[in-house]
Design an enzyme around this catalytic site. Structure first.
Site, short mmCIF file in Angstrom:
data_model
loop_
_atom_site.label_atom_id
_atom_site.label_comp_id
_atom_site.label_asym_id
_atom_site.label_seq_id
_atom_site.Cartn_x
_atom_site.Cartn_y
_atom_site.Cartn_z
CE LYS A 85 -3.63 2.47 0.57
NZ LYS A 85 -4.69 2.46 -0.45
CB SER A 86 0.67 4.64 -1.42
OG SER A 86 0.81 4.27 -2.77
CG ASN A 100 -9.97 2.97 -5.07
OD1 ASN A 100 -9.47 3.63 -4.15
ND2 ASN A 100 -9.31 2.71 -6.19
CB ALA A 101 -12.89 7.54 -3.10
N GLY A 109 -8.73 7.06 -0.08
CA GLY A 109 -8.11 8.21 0.60
C GLY A 109 -6.78 7.84 1.23
CB CYS A 138 -1.45 11.74 -3.94
SG CYS A 138 0.30 11.41 -3.75
CB THR A 197 -9.48 -4.10 -10.05
OG1 THR A 197 -8.99 -2.82 -9.64
CG2 THR A 197 -10.97 -4.13 -9.86
C1 LIG Z 1 -8.73 -0.18 -3.74
C2 LIG Z 1 -7.55 0.37 -4.47
C3 LIG Z 1 -6.55 1.03 -3.78
C4 LIG Z 1 -5.45 1.54 -4.43
N1 LIG Z 1 -4.47 2.16 -3.72
C5 LIG Z 1 -3.35 2.58 -4.35
C6 LIG Z 1 -2.26 3.13 -3.62
O1 LIG Z 1 -2.29 3.22 -2.40
N2 LIG Z 1 -1.17 3.55 -4.30
C7 LIG Z 1 -1.07 3.44 -5.66
O2 LIG Z 1 -0.05 3.79 -6.24
N3 LIG Z 1 -2.08 2.90 -6.38
C8 LIG Z 1 -3.21 2.47 -5.76
N4 LIG Z 1 -4.22 1.90 -6.50
C9 LIG Z 1 -4.06 1.74 -7.95
C10 LIG Z 1 -3.57 0.33 -8.29
O3 LIG Z 1 -2.29 0.13 -7.78
C11 LIG Z 1 -3.55 0.10 -9.81
O4 LIG Z 1 -2.56 0.92 -10.40
C12 LIG Z 1 -4.86 0.38 -10.47
O5 LIG Z 1 -5.91 -0.11 -9.68
C13 LIG Z 1 -4.99 -0.23 -11.85
O6 LIG Z 1 -4.79 -1.60 -11.86
P1 LIG Z 1 -6.00 -2.68 -11.76
O7 LIG Z 1 -6.97 -2.36 -12.83
O8 LIG Z 1 -5.34 -4.00 -11.93
O9 LIG Z 1 -6.58 -2.52 -10.40
C14 LIG Z 1 -5.34 1.40 -5.83
C15 LIG Z 1 -6.35 0.75 -6.54
C16 LIG Z 1 -7.45 0.23 -5.89
C17 LIG Z 1 -8.51 -0.46 -6.69
#
Ligand SMILES: Cc1cc2nc3c(=O)[nH]c(=O)nc-3n(C[C@H](O)[C@H](O)[C@H](O)COP(=O)(O)O)c2cc1C
Ligand SMILES: Cc1cc2nc3c(=O)[nH]c(=O)nc-3n(C[C@H](O)[C@H](O)[C@H](O)COP(=O)(O)OP(=O)(O)OC[C@H]3O[C@@H](n4cnc5c(N)ncnc54)[C@H](O)[C@@H]3O)c2cc1C
Ligand SMILES: Cc1cc2nc3c(=O)[nH]c(=O)nc-3n(C[C@H](O)[C@H](O)[C@H](O)COP(=O)(O)OP(=O)(O)OC[C@H]3O[C@@H](n4cnc5c(N)ncnc54)[C@H](O)[C@@H]3O)c2cc1C
Ligand SMILES: Cc1cc2nc3c(=O)[nH]c(=O)nc-3n(C[C@H](O)[C@H](O)[C@H](O)COP(=O)(O)O)c2cc1C
Ligand code: FES
Ligand code: FES
Lengths: 273, 301, 301, 273
Positions: C47-48, C71-72, C74, C130, C267
């Protein structure tokens, strides 16, 4: 995988299983796709991705229960020429089938084809005969060599008449000439017609006078095949050849642009030949 | 009365319901446009028309993706000369027609807009989503260029001018463009167009589309386009037309609530056929209760 | 050997296959990261993480859309102090771990990166998606800011630096940022993050997400993200990690052909569960024939 | 509408059909949704969108064949307080059901609930009795007023034991005290347990010694409900309470964080109370 993931309108890329040079200008290409083959009925068409060149509509000429899927290509330009060069094992993409297909109801069918129009019609004839119908098939071309699927039709339990413009085989003359020369009754439930547009209009005129309902399979410029680009639409109705066609009741399109003009890739009006 | 509730006005134009045929779908022949109007659309936008007949790109021109459609038509169109005829056949029968145009620069846009007015359109939509001077970018991402073209055209034209902006997820950039375009005299803003995208075939090992990249439309992009409208609504006072993935009545309501005065529908036709316009209106009615459509605009804010 | 064929190297890091857990999915506890590694992922991104524990936004934090997920969250996270412990439990067991960080400015990024290195990560991923100074925009849309942060962090760090850029459909803007980041010393670029989007409920007449807008992920965005990779691949020489909508082996092959050296998967877990990593690898094998994964990278060009 | 268009994880916004104040701190809320109700089994939960406030997990406490869907809320903070203010006709959003639910196999079931844990357990008890099983239900709370669903359970063809900490009703003492004081055999095929975590660990310990297999329903911070955010995961396994739970075999989680710590909304460890 979830249902939603299925993209119906995305080409399946397949390797060519067989090519057959049917006539000097027409080649049949066969691939295996039970997914597409099982859904195909005579008169429907495929969008064929000639990789690196273009994507073009092609009538289904064979759809076997074993998954065999075939179409027959007349060499007229870039994409069709490329299809004439491809060999067994090379890749093409196919999506479909598209369009409505022929209505094969009724007991007695008259089928009249010219040139490459034979492709969907041979498939239709085979289907009709296998359903026990009486089929009379009039097969025409410019010259004997170009009589597409002659031997395939000869094997069929159907009445076959051939005609060529130069008289090199069968009755001499263009299609309406051939029709006029034979003793054609009016007991047909339906006439299926496919070929060059001029051939279709002149022949349809003749058949129409006998009171036989006619189904014509149209050819218009197609870019999408899914009913949104509008390039295949007919004036003045706006009927789309890719969705409401390619097969139309002659009645429906008698008073349309059919036989008069069509549109090119820009959407501008152009002659039918 | 049910039908009355669906009426909306976009500037000076009143349309019978908020569903509009989007540019480029079934839009280059009069017959198509008339068919869509008969099927219940409140208005129709023509294919984007340029000065000369144009072939567009080689196929594949479309490929479906999950809940979306990629297209790379390459703006094929019969050219303004031929198109005038087509539009006239529509206006003879009545119905609201918006003429979409694209050009290489201001002078071309002006000339095309004038021709559209002559053909009798009710408004002109400027398609600013085509790549211009900058090779990969579009006029619609450049606030100055967008302003210059909108101002130039709207100063000379009697017809209302709708400026159509590309889907640009760099939101501060988009807001700047939207505000420039309002300042320049646009009567409405259409957002968005398709989003640049592509598909690669894993067996052919090359892009599927003839043009390699294309534009993504359909339900897949709806959340992105909806948010652009939501943000732009906060910053401009002219009507906004929403476009992107409207499939049913609920989708249209979402767009209205976000701030759109109407929606343009394109790809939805692929799944729900030409009478999607009528269907969307029917499905939206229960959400209206006893209110008129106009009451909903922007009320999610 | 089958397994050998899947190996890829991203700069100096070799991973056993090109599937990587994306940042923010199951990534804030050591137990989760270990579970994903056991399920076959080549590497995992945390997680970031920011400097302090952070709660994130009120719910709803997610809402599904057609073929996508908004998603949001935060950026909720336990803060770097707590996270170091979690990462250590993973490194004890082995496996490639990438530490994702986000900060308010260069100094914070530097401090966080140092802590990640101390915790033993194999690389640090800078989440530049961000919103920062500019209210609605992100650091990753600003070439200078992106360069400054990448350069500042990479100069002081021994671990490889991956810069993660936001999905930005203003392509000339994105290419500029990608090139700046390469110049600044990034060892790899991750593209894209989620795309800003929203959903509105037609009955509640308000945005569904607690934070109103959120980020769209999943198959819906794949065509858009894929095209960004295809374009960026032409302009940079460092490895690219693709992210956006990878659901199956074919999707991964598409990303490799476009120019990605590996893919991050997030996802997809919602639909195909945690063993999606193993499934994707299995499904990709037939496309490789007798080639290794590395041979495919960029070959759709 | 196409299948793909269906977004399973999007709240259905519904108007509240009925509210019932069950105890001073617990209220039941009922809506109509045959879509969700027909899929719900005891032990599963809903994500409830308290519009304008938050989205929180709530166990299904009723799922009728007529589409009735109910849950019971203890007032503890923002979102739950808002739920206590809402009246009939107001809107809430619901998605689900989520999680695995209880395993109701076996003939003799022991069900032990404390506080709001009664919500899923009452639903489970009704289901088990309707399937003809022998159910012994131990219902505990701090005080008589807080005995949730007492009259609902009294109507059931099951053995009911009540207990309160202050002795205002039934046996006096905390849950394990009550269990100790009654003459509990070891002939149960399964014990279902739900309540505050401390109550669950101490009670599970007791029951476990009798060799009865125990199912506990866990409560962890949940943000997504669909298995991706990771906020509900257990140490050291990484099992997700929203997907692999909320019901676990006690065996599975005996040596986990259960009873020891949980995580707050930041993902930081925190005490179980
Ligand atoms: C619930 C959720 C939380 C995420 N949190 C972060 C995050 O903390 N830092 C980040 O760089 N990307 C975050 N992402 C983006 C994912 O790392 C990814 O780049 C993005 O979802 C696209 O890939 P996917 O379609 O396989 O999910 C988040 C995505 C989701 C769905
Ligand atoms: C429903 C349908 C079924 C068809 N079935 C067959 C068939 O079974 N066998 C066969 O040989 N041909 C068939 N055609 C015609 C075939 O599609 C064209 O001959 C082919 O597209 C020409 O492509 P090209 O690149 O070789 O020619 P080009 O050099 O591109 O053009 C030559 C001419 O072909 C026509 N054409 C070109 N592109 C298209 C297009 N996308 N859609 C329609 N017409 C086009 C135009 O009239 C053009 O002037 C069918 C057409 C339609 C609409
Ligand atoms: C599977 C499951 C089923 C549940 N079933 C019920 C039920 O049937 N009836 C009932 O009254 N309660 C139930 N809960 C607990 C309920 O979700 C919390 O009490 C509620 O979320 C508190 O929200 P709040 O805004 O009122 O409190 P807040 O002020 O936000 O927080 C109070 C406390 O509630 C807990 N909490 C807050 N948000 C969440 C969250 N998103 N997920 C989990 N816990 C949270 C935390 O421990 C927090 O310290 C269940 C929880 C889970 C995980
Ligand atoms: C096949 C196709 C062609 C299009 N052509 C144009 C065009 O010529 N001009 C234009 O402004 N937009 C064009 N668009 C974009 C649409 O007008 C619309 O903005 C976009 O598709 C999003 O809406 P939808 O999801 O309802 O299709 C085209 C879209 C498609 C799918
Ligand atoms: S080919 Fe596009 S509408 Fe028929
Ligand atoms: S609540 Fe998100 S993983 Fe369980």
């Amino acid at each position: 995988m979830e249902d939603f993931y299925h993209a119906e309108h995305r080409a399946e890329v397949l390797s060519i299983r067989k090519v057959i040079d049917e006539t000097p200008s027409i080649r049949s290409i066969y691939v295996d796709s039970s997914k597409i083959s099982s859904k195909s009925v005579p008169g429907q068409f495929l969008m064929v991705w000639v990789i690196g060149v273009d994507e073009i509509p092609m009538a289904v000429s064979k759809a076997g229960e074993d998954g065999t899927l075939g179409f027959s290509v007349e060499r007229v330009g870039d994409a069709t020429s490329k299809l004439h060069e491809l060999e067994k094992g090379e890749l093409i993409g196919i999506r479909g089938p598209y369009g409505n297909g022929f209505d094969l109801s009724g007991e007695n069918l008259l089928i009249i084809g010219g040139g490459c129009g034979m492709a969907p019609l041979s498939f239709a004839a085979e289907e009709a005969v296998s359903e026990g119908k009486n089929v009379k098939f009039i097969l025409t071309a410019s010259t004997a060599d170009e009589l597409l699927f002659r031997s395939r039709l000869e094997k069929l339990d159907a009445e076959l008449v051939t005609g060529t413009e130069d008289g090199s085989a069968g009755i001499k003359g263009v299609t309406p000439d051939v029709v006029r020369k034979i003793n054609l009754g009016d007991h047909y439930d339906s006439c299926l017609l496919c070929g060059p547009e001029e051939m279709m209009t002149s022949t349809a005129d003749l058949i129409d006078k006998k009171g036989i309902p006619i189904q014509v399979s149209l050819n218009r410029y197609m870019k999408c095949g899914v009913g949104i680009c509008g390039s295949c639409s007919l004036d003045p109705s706006g009927l789309r050849v890719c969705i409401e066609g390619p097969v139309f009741q002659y009645e429906e399109i008698k008073d349309s642009e059919f036989g008069d003009y069509k549109r090119d890739s820009t959407g501008s009006k152009t002659g039918i030949q | 009365m049910t039908k009355e509730k669906l009426k909306v006005t976009i500037g000076t134009i009143e349309i019978k319901n908020p569903t509009i045929l989007a540019a480029g779908i079934l839009g280059q022949t009069g017959a198509n446009l008339k068919r869509v109007l008969r099927s219940g659309a409140g208005a129709v936008v023509t294919k984007s028309i340029g000065p000369k007949p144009r072939e567009g790109y080689s196929g594949p021109n479309i490929v479906q993706t999950p809940c979306g459609l990629l297209n790379a038509m390459g703006l094929p169109n019969p050219g303004m000369e031929n198109m005038v005829e087509e539009i006239e056949t529509v206006k003879e029968k009545g119905g609201t027609v918006i003429g979409s145009i694209f050009g290489e620069g201001l002078e071309e846009f002006k000339k095309l807009s004038r021709k559209m007015e002559e053909a009798g359109v009710d408004a002109v939509e400027l398609n600013l989503s085509c790549p211009h001077a900058k090779k990969l970018s579009t006029i619609g991402n450049d606030p100055e260029m967008a302003e210059r073209i909108t101002k130039g055209v709207s100063k000379e034209s009697d017809a209302p001018i709708w400026t159509k902006l590309p889907g640009n997820t760099n939101i501060s950039n988009l807001l700047e463009v939207a505000q420039s375009v309002q300042k320049a005299g646009a009567d409405a803003i259409t957002i968005a167009n398709t989003f640049p995208g592509m598909a690669i075939d894993a067996r052919a090992e090359r892009p599927v589309l003839g043009h390699e990249t294309g534009g993504l439309s359909g339900p897949a992009i709806k959340p992105i386009a909806l948010r652009l409208i939501y943000e732009v609504y906060k910053k401009v006072d002219i009507p906004i037309i929403g476009s992107g993935g409207v499939m049913n009545g609920e989708d249209m309501i979402e767009y209205l609530l976000a701030g759109a005065s109407a929606v343009e529908i394109g790809t939805g036709i692929m799944w729900r056929d030409i009478d999607i316009f009528e269907k969307v209106c029917e499905e939206a009615l229960p959400y209206l209760e006893d209110r008129s459509v106009t009451k909903l605009i922007g009320s999610a804010h």
